[in-house]
Design an enzyme around this catalytic site. Structure first.
Site, PDB file in Angstrom:
ATOM      1  N   ASP A  59       0.888  -1.163   0.000  1.00 20.96           N
ATOM      2  CA  ASP A  59       0.000   0.000   0.000  1.00 20.96           C
ATOM      3  C   ASP A  59       0.926   1.213   0.000  1.00 20.96           C
ATOM      4  O   ASP A  59       1.394   1.642   1.053  1.00 20.96           O
ATOM      5  CB  ASP A  59      -0.906   0.004   1.227  1.00 20.96           C
ATOM      6  CG  ASP A  59      -1.806   1.229   1.266  1.00 20.96           C
ATOM      7  OD1 ASP A  59      -2.360   1.598   0.214  1.00 20.96           O
ATOM      8  OD2 ASP A  59      -1.949   1.825   2.352  1.00 20.96           O
TER       9      ASP A  59
ATOM     10  N   GLU B  59      -1.093  -1.801  -5.006  1.00 20.25           N
ATOM     11  CA  GLU B  59      -2.325  -1.074  -5.306  1.00 20.25           C
ATOM     12  C   GLU B  59      -2.047  -0.020  -6.374  1.00 20.25           C
ATOM     13  O   GLU B  59      -1.046   0.695  -6.314  1.00 20.25           O
ATOM     14  CB  GLU B  59      -2.880  -0.410  -4.047  1.00 20.25           C
ATOM     15  CG  GLU B  59      -4.224   0.235  -4.277  1.00 20.25           C
ATOM     16  CD  GLU B  59      -4.888   0.735  -3.006  1.00 20.25           C
ATOM     17  OE1 GLU B  59      -5.951   1.356  -3.134  1.00 20.25           O
ATOM     18  OE2 GLU B  59      -4.350   0.511  -1.902  1.00 20.25           O
TER      19      GLU B  59
ATOM     20  N   ASP C  17      -2.896   1.048   7.012  1.00 21.91           N
ATOM     21  CA  ASP C  17      -1.929   0.897   5.922  1.00 21.91           C
ATOM     22  C   ASP C  17      -1.476  -0.558   5.796  1.00 21.91           C
ATOM     23  O   ASP C  17      -1.354  -1.080   4.684  1.00 21.91           O
ATOM     24  CB  ASP C  17      -0.726   1.829   6.132  1.00 21.91           C
ATOM     25  CG  ASP C  17      -1.146   3.283   6.156  1.00 21.91           C
ATOM     26  OD1 ASP C  17      -1.604   3.777   5.113  1.00 21.91           O
ATOM     27  OD2 ASP C  17      -1.045   3.916   7.221  1.00 21.91           O
TER      28      ASP C  17
END
Length: 156
Positions: A7, A65, A137
């Site tokens: 992330d 991502e 996160d």
């Protein structure tokens, strides 16, 4: 097979390593960096920590991502730098990289592509049987890894 989920962020960079066969958490953390540190030094820190984690845990694949471009274009560029660090580490260690959109990740975990962060985090806890508190996160990074594992399982 182990997967490291990423992330990306220049101030809060989440990563998590999952054993795909056992669907088990191996390691997860968030790299938290102060806004007072200049961007090049934050990126350097991300690089050094991520490289050391990849060397320590030797993941087979990396799932990252994708960037969502919103109203703040500048933020998207900075996010792109953090993603580039992950890609660089993967390339150096010859780890294949797979990318997933936020919608794909949410749908893979909750069945709904517009799920809230709390729902995604809850599903991460359920999938990996986590009994300790993790940051959003970390949860997001683990969600990317789970999404990738599910996508490979569904197509094999």
């Amino acid at each position: 097979m182990t997967v490291i989920g990423i992330d990306p962020g220049s101030r809060h960079f989440g990563y998590g390593i999952v054993d795909a066969k056992q669907m088990k958490l191996i390691h997860a953390n968030t790299i938290n960096l102060s806004h007072d540190i200049s961007l090049p030094y934050r990126l350097k820190s991300i690089y050094e920590i991520l490289l050391s984690m990849v060397e320590k845990y030797s993941p087979d694949e990396m799932a990252v991502e994708k960037i969502f471009v919103g109203k703040k274009i500048t933020s998207s560029f900075v996010l792109g730098y953090a993603r580039a660090i992950a890609f660089l580490v993967a390339a150096q260690k010859e780890i294949p990289v797979y990318e997933y959109s936020s919608t794909e990740i949410k749908k893979a975990l909750t069945g709904y592509g517009r799920a809230h962060k709390v729902q995604v985090k809850s599903m991460v806890y359920n999938f990996l049987h986590i009994d300790k508190k993790i940051s959003y996160d970390c949860a997001d990074a683990l969600a990317v890894a789970i999404c990738h594992i599910n996508s490979k399982t569904n197509f094999m």
